[in-house]
Design a protein around this motif. Sequence first.
Motif, short mmCIF file in Angstrom:
data_model
loop_
_atom_site.label_atom_id
_atom_site.label_comp_id
_atom_site.label_asym_id
_atom_site.label_seq_id
_atom_site.Cartn_x
_atom_site.Cartn_y
_atom_site.Cartn_z
N LEU A 1 -31.67 25.64 -10.36
CA LEU A 1 -32.50 24.47 -10.65
C LEU A 1 -33.94 24.87 -10.96
CD1 LEU A 1 -31.12 21.88 -8.08
CD2 LEU A 1 -30.72 21.97 -10.54
N ASP A 2 -34.47 25.84 -10.22
CA ASP A 2 -35.83 26.31 -10.50
C ASP A 2 -35.93 26.89 -11.91
OD1 ASP A 2 -36.72 25.56 -8.00
OD2 ASP A 2 -36.63 27.59 -7.14
N GLN B 1 -29.11 28.48 -1.75
CA GLN B 1 -30.14 29.29 -2.42
C GLN B 1 -29.81 29.52 -3.89
OE1 GLN B 1 -30.15 32.74 0.11
NE2 GLN B 1 -31.92 32.02 1.27
N ASP B 2 -28.52 29.75 -4.20
CA ASP B 2 -28.11 29.96 -5.59
C ASP B 2 -28.33 28.70 -6.41
OD1 ASP B 2 -27.33 32.58 -5.14
OD2 ASP B 2 -25.24 32.04 -4.75
N ILE B 3 -28.01 27.57 -5.83
CA ILE B 3 -28.20 26.29 -6.52
C ILE B 3 -29.68 26.05 -6.75
CG2 ILE B 3 -27.93 23.78 -6.32
CD1 ILE B 3 -25.37 24.42 -4.65
N GLU B 4 -30.49 26.32 -5.75
CA GLU B 4 -31.94 26.13 -5.87
C GLU B 4 -32.52 27.05 -6.95
OE1 GLU B 4 -35.77 26.56 -2.98
OE2 GLU B 4 -33.96 25.65 -2.14
N TYR C 1 -28.64 19.38 -24.06
CA TYR C 1 -27.90 20.51 -23.50
C TYR C 1 -28.42 20.88 -22.11
CZ TYR C 1 -25.91 21.22 -28.16
OH TYR C 1 -25.26 21.08 -29.35
N LEU C 2 -29.72 20.82 -21.93
CA LEU C 2 -30.28 21.13 -20.61
C LEU C 2 -29.83 20.08 -19.59
CD1 LEU C 2 -32.01 22.95 -18.85
CD2 LEU C 2 -34.01 21.62 -19.57
N SER C 3 -29.77 18.82 -19.99
CA SER C 3 -29.31 17.79 -19.06
C SER C 3 -27.85 18.01 -18.69
CB SER C 3 -29.52 16.39 -19.66
OG SER C 3 -28.57 16.11 -20.66
N LEU C 4 -27.03 18.41 -19.65
CA LEU C 4 -25.62 18.70 -19.37
C LEU C 4 -25.47 19.91 -18.46
CD1 LEU C 4 -24.16 18.07 -22.93
CD2 LEU C 4 -23.71 16.70 -20.88
N PHE C 5 -26.30 20.91 -18.68
CA PHE C 5 -26.27 22.11 -17.85
C PHE C 5 -26.60 21.77 -16.40
CE2 PHE C 5 -28.51 25.67 -15.87
CZ PHE C 5 -27.61 26.70 -16.05
N ILE C 6 -27.66 21.03 -16.19
CA ILE C 6 -28.06 20.67 -14.83
C ILE C 6 -27.00 19.79 -14.18
CG2 ILE C 6 -29.76 19.37 -13.46
CD1 ILE C 6 -31.89 20.41 -15.45
N ILE D 1 -35.87 24.07 -14.44
CA ILE D 1 -37.16 23.36 -14.51
C ILE D 1 -38.12 24.09 -15.42
CG2 ILE D 1 -39.19 22.74 -13.14
CD1 ILE D 1 -37.20 21.98 -10.88
N VAL D 2 -38.06 25.41 -15.43
CA VAL D 2 -38.91 26.19 -16.33
C VAL D 2 -38.60 25.82 -17.78
CG1 VAL D 2 -39.41 28.52 -17.18
CG2 VAL D 2 -39.27 28.09 -14.73
N LEU D 3 -37.32 25.74 -18.13
CA LEU D 3 -36.97 25.33 -19.49
C LEU D 3 -37.39 23.89 -19.75
CD1 LEU D 3 -33.42 26.85 -20.16
CD2 LEU D 3 -35.66 27.73 -20.83
N PHE D 4 -37.22 23.03 -18.76
CA PHE D 4 -37.62 21.63 -18.91
C PHE D 4 -39.10 21.53 -19.27
CE2 PHE D 4 -39.42 17.77 -17.00
CZ PHE D 4 -38.70 16.81 -17.68
N LYS D 5 -39.93 22.36 -18.64
CA LYS D 5 -41.37 22.33 -18.93
C LYS D 5 -41.66 22.64 -20.39
CE LYS D 5 -42.83 23.77 -14.31
NZ LYS D 5 -43.48 24.86 -13.55
#
Length: 128
Positions: A105-106, A99-102, A80-85, A109-113
């Motif tokens: 993504l930031d 800036q919104d896109i960044e 699901y995280l891969s689909l979201f990104i 990345i927190v969830l990815f960790k």
Amino acid sequence: KQWYQRRVAITAGIRECGKTLVDSESDVNNTVSYVQSLLDLKARFDLFLKNSFGNDHMFKGAICSEFEHFLNLNPKSAEYLSLFIDDKLKKGTKGLSEQDIERVLDQSIVLFKFLVDKDIFERYYKQH
């Protein structure tokens, strides 16, 4: 001792909120809204941490630990995280500033960790 009792109470609340969100995934057909709900919950608890505990290291670690726990309760979280990104990078960039896109993504990345199965994320993301 008070700090310990507060930490136990807070982590129990975080775990319950997260578990409820992850368990409700079966009712959610939209993976993007599922991940966005996780991001919103993380932002809510980060704000709580900042305003209530001044970003105390112990409480921050407890919040991170709880997020890692309940995020990995759902074996599809990596997918699901891969689909979201993918959605945010390919489809959702219309009308968003750089800036919104960044920022999105930031947050992602927190969830990815927190993911235990990062290799599963990679496998799904490569398919998009």
